[in-house]
Scaffold this motif. Structure first.
Motif, PDB file in Angstrom:
ATOM      1  N   LEU A 115       0.763  -1.151   0.004  1.00  0.00           N
ATOM      2  CA  LEU A 115       0.018   0.169  -0.103  1.00  0.00           C
ATOM      3  C   LEU A 115       0.713   1.277   0.049  1.00  0.00           C
ATOM      4  O   LEU A 115       0.314   2.324   0.440  1.00  0.00           O
ATOM      5  N   GLY A 116       2.119   1.341  -0.342  1.00  0.00           N
ATOM      6  CA  GLY A 116       2.905   2.510  -0.412  1.00  0.00           C
ATOM      7  C   GLY A 116       3.483   2.874   0.674  1.00  0.00           C
ATOM      8  O   GLY A 116       3.989   3.920   0.680  1.00  0.00           O
ATOM      9  N   LEU A 117       3.302   2.103   1.742  1.00  0.00           N
ATOM     10  CA  LEU A 117       3.722   2.659   3.202  1.00  0.00           C
ATOM     11  C   LEU A 117       5.338   2.254   3.293  1.00  0.00           C
ATOM     12  O   LEU A 117       5.455   1.116   3.793  1.00  0.00           O
ATOM     13  N   GLY A 118       6.203   2.960   2.765  1.00  0.00           N
ATOM     14  CA  GLY A 118       7.410   2.981   2.708  1.00  0.00           C
ATOM     15  C   GLY A 118       8.375   3.576   1.477  1.00  0.00           C
ATOM     16  O   GLY A 118       7.707   4.508   1.127  1.00  0.00           O
ATOM     17  N   ARG A 119       9.375   3.193   1.049  1.00  0.00           N
ATOM     18  CA  ARG A 119       9.978   3.855   0.002  1.00  0.00           C
ATOM     19  C   ARG A 119       9.292   3.475  -1.296  1.00  0.00           C
ATOM     20  O   ARG A 119       9.384   2.299  -1.842  1.00  0.00           O
ATOM     21  N   ASN A 120       8.571   4.324  -1.956  1.00  0.00           N
ATOM     22  CA  ASN A 120       7.715   3.956  -2.783  1.00  0.00           C
ATOM     23  C   ASN A 120       8.034   5.216  -4.181  1.00  0.00           C
ATOM     24  O   ASN A 120       9.279   5.565  -4.249  1.00  0.00           O
ATOM     25  N   SER A 121       6.888   5.279  -4.827  1.00  0.00           N
ATOM     26  CA  SER A 121       6.953   6.249  -6.279  1.00  0.00           C
ATOM     27  C   SER A 121       7.598   7.530  -5.645  1.00  0.00           C
ATOM     28  O   SER A 121       8.395   8.401  -6.370  1.00  0.00           O
ATOM     29  N   ASN A 122       7.149   8.116  -4.538  1.00  0.00           N
ATOM     30  CA  ASN A 122       7.583   9.329  -3.961  1.00  0.00           C
ATOM     31  C   ASN A 122       9.179   9.369  -3.843  1.00  0.00           C
ATOM     32  O   ASN A 122       9.674  10.583  -3.672  1.00  0.00           O
ATOM     33  N   SER A 123       9.580   8.125  -3.479  1.00  0.00           N
ATOM     34  CA  SER A 123      11.005   8.132  -3.049  1.00  0.00           C
ATOM     35  C   SER A 123      11.645   8.084  -4.203  1.00  0.00           C
ATOM     36  O   SER A 123      12.881   8.884  -4.378  1.00  0.00           O
ATOM     37  N   VAL A 124      10.958   7.500  -5.639  1.00  0.00           N
ATOM     38  CA  VAL A 124      11.796   7.702  -6.661  1.00  0.00           C
ATOM     39  C   VAL A 124      11.802   9.093  -7.339  1.00  0.00           C
ATOM     40  O   VAL A 124      12.988   9.579  -7.508  1.00  0.00           O
ATOM     41  N   ALA A 125      11.018   9.899  -7.077  1.00  0.00           N
ATOM     42  CA  ALA A 125      11.008  11.404  -7.408  1.00  0.00           C
ATOM     43  C   ALA A 125      11.989  12.068  -6.681  1.00  0.00           C
ATOM     44  O   ALA A 125      12.966  12.883  -7.146  1.00  0.00           O
ATOM     45  N   SER A 126      12.161  11.972  -5.439  1.00  0.00           N
ATOM     46  CA  SER A 126      13.450  12.630  -4.532  1.00  0.00           C
ATOM     47  C   SER A 126      14.770  11.886  -4.940  1.00  0.00           C
ATOM     48  O   SER A 126      15.518  12.618  -4.781  1.00  0.00           O
ATOM     49  N   THR A 127      14.663  10.722  -5.053  1.00  0.00           N
ATOM     50  CA  THR A 127      15.940  10.193  -5.737  1.00  0.00           C
ATOM     51  C   THR A 127      16.348  10.634  -7.006  1.00  0.00           C
ATOM     52  O   THR A 127      17.603  11.165  -7.096  1.00  0.00           O
ATOM     53  N   LEU A 128      15.604  10.730  -8.002  1.00  0.00           N
ATOM     54  CA  LEU A 128      15.988  11.369  -9.217  1.00  0.00           C
ATOM     55  C   LEU A 128      16.326  12.819  -9.177  1.00  0.00           C
ATOM     56  O   LEU A 128      17.341  13.242  -9.521  1.00  0.00           O
ATOM     57  N   LEU A 129      15.680  13.855  -8.187  1.00  0.00           N
ATOM     58  CA  LEU A 129      15.766  15.018  -8.037  1.00  0.00           C
ATOM     59  C   LEU A 129      17.348  15.115  -7.352  1.00  0.00           C
ATOM     60  O   LEU A 129      18.106  15.896  -7.772  1.00  0.00           O
ATOM     61  N   LYS A 130      17.478  14.397  -6.298  1.00  0.00           N
ATOM     62  CA  LYS A 130      18.919  14.448  -5.662  1.00  0.00           C
ATOM     63  C   LYS A 130      19.914  14.149  -6.646  1.00  0.00           C
ATOM     64  O   LYS A 130      21.218  14.886  -6.767  1.00  0.00           O
ATOM     65  N   GLY A 131      19.574  13.047  -7.507  1.00  0.00           N
ATOM     66  CA  GLY A 131      20.927  12.707  -8.411  1.00  0.00           C
ATOM     67  C   GLY A 131      21.139  13.811  -9.501  1.00  0.00           C
ATOM     68  O   GLY A 131      22.245  13.753  -9.993  1.00  0.00           O
ATOM     69  N   PRO A 153      22.089   5.555  -2.240  1.00  0.00           N
ATOM     70  CA  PRO A 153      23.065   6.341  -1.201  1.00  0.00           C
ATOM     71  C   PRO A 153      23.469   7.508  -2.217  1.00  0.00           C
ATOM     72  O   PRO A 153      23.583   7.647  -3.318  1.00  0.00           O
ATOM     73  N   GLU A 154      23.522   8.548  -1.425  1.00  0.00           N
ATOM     74  CA  GLU A 154      24.046  10.036  -1.998  1.00  0.00           C
ATOM     75  C   GLU A 154      25.161   9.800  -2.678  1.00  0.00           C
ATOM     76  O   GLU A 154      25.594  10.429  -3.737  1.00  0.00           O
ATOM     77  N   GLU A 155      26.088   9.048  -1.971  1.00  0.00           N
ATOM     78  CA  GLU A 155      27.336   8.735  -2.583  1.00  0.00           C
ATOM     79  C   GLU A 155      27.351   8.130  -3.683  1.00  0.00           C
ATOM     80  O   GLU A 155      28.059   8.663  -4.857  1.00  0.00           O
ATOM     81  N   GLU A 156      26.443   7.092  -4.012  1.00  0.00           N
ATOM     82  CA  GLU A 156      26.313   6.277  -5.412  1.00  0.00           C
ATOM     83  C   GLU A 156      25.722   7.386  -6.446  1.00  0.00           C
ATOM     84  O   GLU A 156      26.181   7.393  -7.563  1.00  0.00           O
TER      85      GLU A 156
END
Length: 249
Positions: A115-131, A153-156
Motif C-alpha cells: 500500500l505504498g507505506l515505505g520507499r515508493n514512487s515518491n522516493s523515486v522522485a526524491s532520488t531522481l531530483l537528488k541525483g 545512497p547519496e554517494e552513489e
C-alpha cells in the motif's frame, strides 16, 4: 538551430484519494508549458503490469518514462514547483541523467511496499531530483509517504552524476539528441504538408528508412485486417441473401 527559449523541469503531484494523498513525479515542459517528458516510479506486478498501488509482496518498484506508460500524467492544475529552467539542451541533459539514474534503480528490483507505506514512487522522485542535483520542494499538505527517502545512497548518486558529466564532455561519447521526438515528428509533418514536388518525401525515404519501413508494416497490417473484415462482411451478406431466398421459396 538550438532553441533559446526556456524549458522547465518541474516536480508535480498527481492528487490521490481526493487530494488527501499525492504521487510525486518529474515533468519536462516546453516554453509553452506543454509537457513533453515525464519520469515516474510505479508499482509493477510480477508479470510486468503497472499497478496504481502495490499490495502484494511480489510487486516491484520501477522507474518509467512517458513512452513506457503510454502517455502523460501531468496537468497544469496539479500542485507543482519549477526545480530547473534553461535551454532545451540544458534541460534535456538533466532529463537524460534522470533516465540513467532510473535505470540504476531498476537494476535493484526494489520491492514495492504494501500500500505504498515505505520507499515508493515518491522516493523515486526524491532520488531522481537528488541525483540530478536539484531541490526537492514540499508541494503542500497531501500525504506523500516515501518522500525525501533515497533509494540509492547519496554517494552513489554523486558518482552516477560525475560519470555522466564526464561522458558528456568526452567528444567520442554518444551525445543526447538536440531535438525531442515530438519536435522531430512535428517538423517532419510540416515538411510533408509543404512538399509540393515530392522532394521532401524522397528525402524522408533516404534519411529515415527504418521509420518508413515500420510505418509500411503497420499500413500493410491495417490493409490485411481491413481485407479480412470486408471478406467476413461479404460472407455475412451472402448468407443473409441465401437465407432470404430459402424463406421465399
Amino acid at each position: 538551430m538550438a532553441d533559446t527559449e526556456n524549458y522547465k523541469i518541474v516536480k508535480s503531484q498527481l492528487p490521490l484519494l481526493g487530494g488527501l494523498a499525492g504521487h510525486n513525479f518529474i515533468a519536462i515542459l516546453d516554453p509553452n508549458d506543454q509537457v513533453i517528458h515525464e519520469l515516474h516510479g510505479l508499482a509493477t506486478s510480477k508479470t510486468g503490469k503497472i499497478k496504481p498501488i502495490g499490495y502484494v509482496p511480489s510487486d516491484k518498484l520501477y522507474v518509467y518514462n512517458e513512452d513506457s506508460i503510454g502517455g502523460f500524467f501531468y496537468k497544469p492544475s496539479q500542485k507543482q514547483a519549477v526545480v530547473f529552467e534553461g535551454s532545451y539542451e540544458e534541460v534535456m541533459e538533466k532529463f537524460y541523467l534522470g533516465e540513467e539514474i532510473g535505470q540504476k534503480i531498476n537494476v535493484h528490483n526494489f520491492r514495492y511496499p504494501i500500500l505504498g507505506l515505505g520507499r515508493n514512487s515518491n522516493s523515486v522522485a526524491s532520488t531522481l531530483l537528488k541525483g540530478m542535483d536539484l531541490k526537492d520542494p514540499d508541494l503542500g499538505m497531501a500525504l506523500t509517504p516515501g518522500e525525501n527517502s533515497l533509494l540509492l545512497p547519496e554517494e552513489e548518486l554523486n558518482l552516477i552524476r560525475q560519470d555522466w558529466e564526464q561522458k558528456d564532455q568526452d567528444p567520442n561519447s554518444i551525445q543526447a539528441p538536440s531535438q525531442s521526438k515530438y519536435d522531430d515528428i512535428r517538423s517532419m509533418l510540416k515538411g510533408l504538408l509543404n512538399d509540393t514536388d515530392g522532394s521532401y518525401a524522397k528525402k524522408i525515404l533516404v534519411d529515415h528508412p527504418e521509420e518508413v519501413s515500420r510505418f509500411d508494416e503497420k499500413i500493410q497490417q491495417h490493409i490485411g485486417e481491413t481485407q479480412q473484415l470486408v471478406a467476413q462482411e461479404n460472407q455475412n451478406i451472402q448468407q443473409e441473401q441465401q437465407q432470404g431466398f430459402s424463406r421465399s421459396i
